[in-house]
Design an enzyme around this catalytic site. Sequence first.
Site, PDB file in Angstrom:
ATOM      1  N   GLY A  50       0.895  -1.113   0.057  1.00  0.00           N
ATOM      2  CA  GLY A  50      -0.073  -0.179  -0.033  1.00  0.00           C
ATOM      3  C   GLY A  50       0.812   1.237  -0.028  1.00  0.00           C
ATOM      4  O   GLY A  50       0.704   2.195  -0.790  1.00  0.00           O
ATOM      5  N   SER A  78      -6.904  -8.869  -3.834  1.00  0.00           N
ATOM      6  CA  SER A  78      -7.267  -8.041  -2.958  1.00  0.00           C
ATOM      7  C   SER A  78      -6.447  -6.808  -2.438  1.00  0.00           C
ATOM      8  O   SER A  78      -6.761  -5.769  -2.039  1.00  0.00           O
ATOM      9  CB  SER A  78      -7.681  -8.752  -1.536  1.00  0.00           C
ATOM     10  OG  SER A  78      -6.242  -9.112  -0.926  1.00  0.00           O
ATOM     11  N   ASN A  79      -5.128  -7.144  -3.194  1.00  0.00           N
ATOM     12  CA  ASN A  79      -4.063  -5.697  -3.311  1.00  0.00           C
ATOM     13  C   ASN A  79      -4.513  -4.618  -4.057  1.00  0.00           C
ATOM     14  O   ASN A  79      -4.171  -3.691  -3.797  1.00  0.00           O
ATOM     15  CB  ASN A  79      -2.856  -6.487  -3.345  1.00  0.00           C
ATOM     16  CG  ASN A  79      -2.388  -7.543  -2.751  1.00  0.00           C
ATOM     17  OD1 ASN A  79      -1.421  -8.425  -3.069  1.00  0.00           O
ATOM     18  ND2 ASN A  79      -2.573  -7.649  -1.391  1.00  0.00           N
ATOM     19  N   LEU A  80      -5.221  -5.113  -5.200  1.00  0.00           N
ATOM     20  CA  LEU A  80      -5.300  -3.909  -6.175  1.00  0.00           C
ATOM     21  C   LEU A  80      -6.252  -2.666  -5.946  1.00  0.00           C
ATOM     22  O   LEU A  80      -6.320  -1.793  -6.595  1.00  0.00           O
ATOM     23  CB  LEU A  80      -5.851  -4.721  -7.445  1.00  0.00           C
ATOM     24  CG  LEU A  80      -5.359  -5.885  -7.942  1.00  0.00           C
ATOM     25  CD1 LEU A  80      -5.823  -6.499  -9.296  1.00  0.00           C
ATOM     26  CD2 LEU A  80      -3.910  -5.623  -8.146  1.00  0.00           C
ATOM     27  N   ASP A 139       3.846  -3.015   7.206  1.00  0.00           N
ATOM     28  CA  ASP A 139       2.480  -3.066   7.803  1.00  0.00           C
ATOM     29  C   ASP A 139       2.348  -4.080   9.090  1.00  0.00           C
ATOM     30  O   ASP A 139       1.269  -4.344   9.513  1.00  0.00           O
ATOM     31  CB  ASP A 139       1.253  -3.560   7.067  1.00  0.00           C
ATOM     32  CG  ASP A 139       1.624  -4.950   6.545  1.00  0.00           C
ATOM     33  OD1 ASP A 139       2.557  -5.742   6.869  1.00  0.00           O
ATOM     34  OD2 ASP A 139       0.689  -5.499   5.789  1.00  0.00           O
ATOM     35  N   ASN A 140       3.708  -4.450   9.860  1.00  0.00           N
ATOM     36  CA  ASN A 140       3.590  -5.079  10.944  1.00  0.00           C
ATOM     37  C   ASN A 140       4.494  -4.392  11.946  1.00  0.00           C
ATOM     38  O   ASN A 140       5.938  -4.165  11.648  1.00  0.00           O
ATOM     39  CB  ASN A 140       4.128  -6.805  10.813  1.00  0.00           C
ATOM     40  CG  ASN A 140       5.137  -6.830  10.325  1.00  0.00           C
ATOM     41  OD1 ASN A 140       6.110  -7.265  11.046  1.00  0.00           O
ATOM     42  ND2 ASN A 140       5.390  -7.035   9.170  1.00  0.00           N
ATOM     43  N   CYS A 197      -4.117  -3.873   8.786  1.00  0.00           N
ATOM     44  CA  CYS A 197      -4.991  -3.608   7.717  1.00  0.00           C
ATOM     45  C   CYS A 197      -5.813  -4.665   7.075  1.00  0.00           C
ATOM     46  O   CYS A 197      -6.914  -4.600   6.558  1.00  0.00           O
ATOM     47  CB  CYS A 197      -4.135  -2.896   6.465  1.00  0.00           C
ATOM     48  SG  CYS A 197      -3.488  -1.361   6.926  1.00  0.00           S
ATOM     49  N   CYS A 350     -11.772 -16.594  13.966  1.00  0.00           N
ATOM     50  CA  CYS A 350     -11.696 -15.142  13.322  1.00  0.00           C
ATOM     51  C   CYS A 350     -10.960 -15.158  12.062  1.00  0.00           C
ATOM     52  O   CYS A 350     -11.585 -16.132  11.063  1.00  0.00           O
ATOM     53  CB  CYS A 350     -10.812 -14.308  14.124  1.00  0.00           C
ATOM     54  SG  CYS A 350      -9.005 -15.064  14.223  1.00  0.00           S
TER      55      CYS A 350
END
Length: 392
Positions: A50, A78-80, A139-140, A197, A350
Amino acid sequence: MSLPPLVEPAAELTIDEVRRYSRHLIIPDVGMAGQKRLKNAKVLCVGAGGLGSPALMYLAAAGVGTLGIVEFDTVDESNLQRQIIHGQSDIGRPKADSAADSVREINPLVDVIIHNEALTNDNVLEIFAQYDLIVDGTDNFATRYMVNDAAVFLKKPYVWGSIYRFDGQASVFWAEHGPCYRCLYPEPPPPGMVPSCAEGGVLGVLCASIGAIQVTEAIKLLTGIGEPLLGRLTVYDALEMSYRKIKVRKDPSCAVCGENPTVTELIDYESFCGAVSDEAASAAQGSTITPRELKEWLDAGKSIELVDVREPNEYEIVAIPGSTLIPKGDILNGSALADLPQDRQLVLYCKSGVRSAEALAAVKNAGFKDAVHVQGGVVAWVKQIDPSLPIY
């Protein structure tokens, strides 16, 4: 505070480069000298997701001479929605290769170096040493702390960014001249406290907003113009369209850049940040079932209460048939415990198994000793049991 340019200027710009970068060259603060510095610069982007997507594209367009990309993941559909450096035809490709192709299409004058591997303690110092500046798009938390510590040990600056839903943050960390990431966040948040995210979502265009700030700061550092975000944290709220600045001071007791550092080498960052808390890990031990075991229980009509501990918007996207939604927060704060059935075995799940492990610890403490959770969550269920369902 103003800082001297990070890199020396290249010897010259070619005629093609003068034409390409003419709108930079006519800015007095950039000019020929600034553009030559960009040409001579070596910048590494950690991640091509992202934040890495807009960062790489604008760094390439700006004329940064050498761009490194360290990324081990592959492009997923799902990245797009936010990772604009990749396209439909790139699905399934290594992100590093896809990003490199886009960079070369934007600016063939850029030298692209691909590190198609995960950033780890074994390679981070070697990779970082090849570059003048790091742009952190991770992102982590485990990787963020590793990036910070490696940059401190190598005395290198890096531009940091973070995004979640409608909110973003950005700053510059450089222990030689100001604070590092640990001065701002000495300790990671408790495991499961801050959703990723992938769990909480992110507005796609937010990536462009924060990524653009990161590139702006990178250009300022490389060329020595303006006042970088060193010692300041920018906080952006997309819904309010507001920016706030928060001062960040160097912490003299910082574990890695303070006066008496206690962290003097790379550590086990996964353990430091914890994928799940010790309590959750203990609760999950011996109380974890696979999606196939759950399917067998359902087919056999076993008396269970299948509980989805995600958020309502996630439940709307995909859910295991027969499950009831009870968000993890309602379990942790105790408000939902009285409604849980006592006459059936609890089975929690989950998205991937982290939040359900945290919820499992809470229900076990409340007396549901035979409760279990599903390894891999709904993602594993879709992959192993029902591929017709979507994965988000």
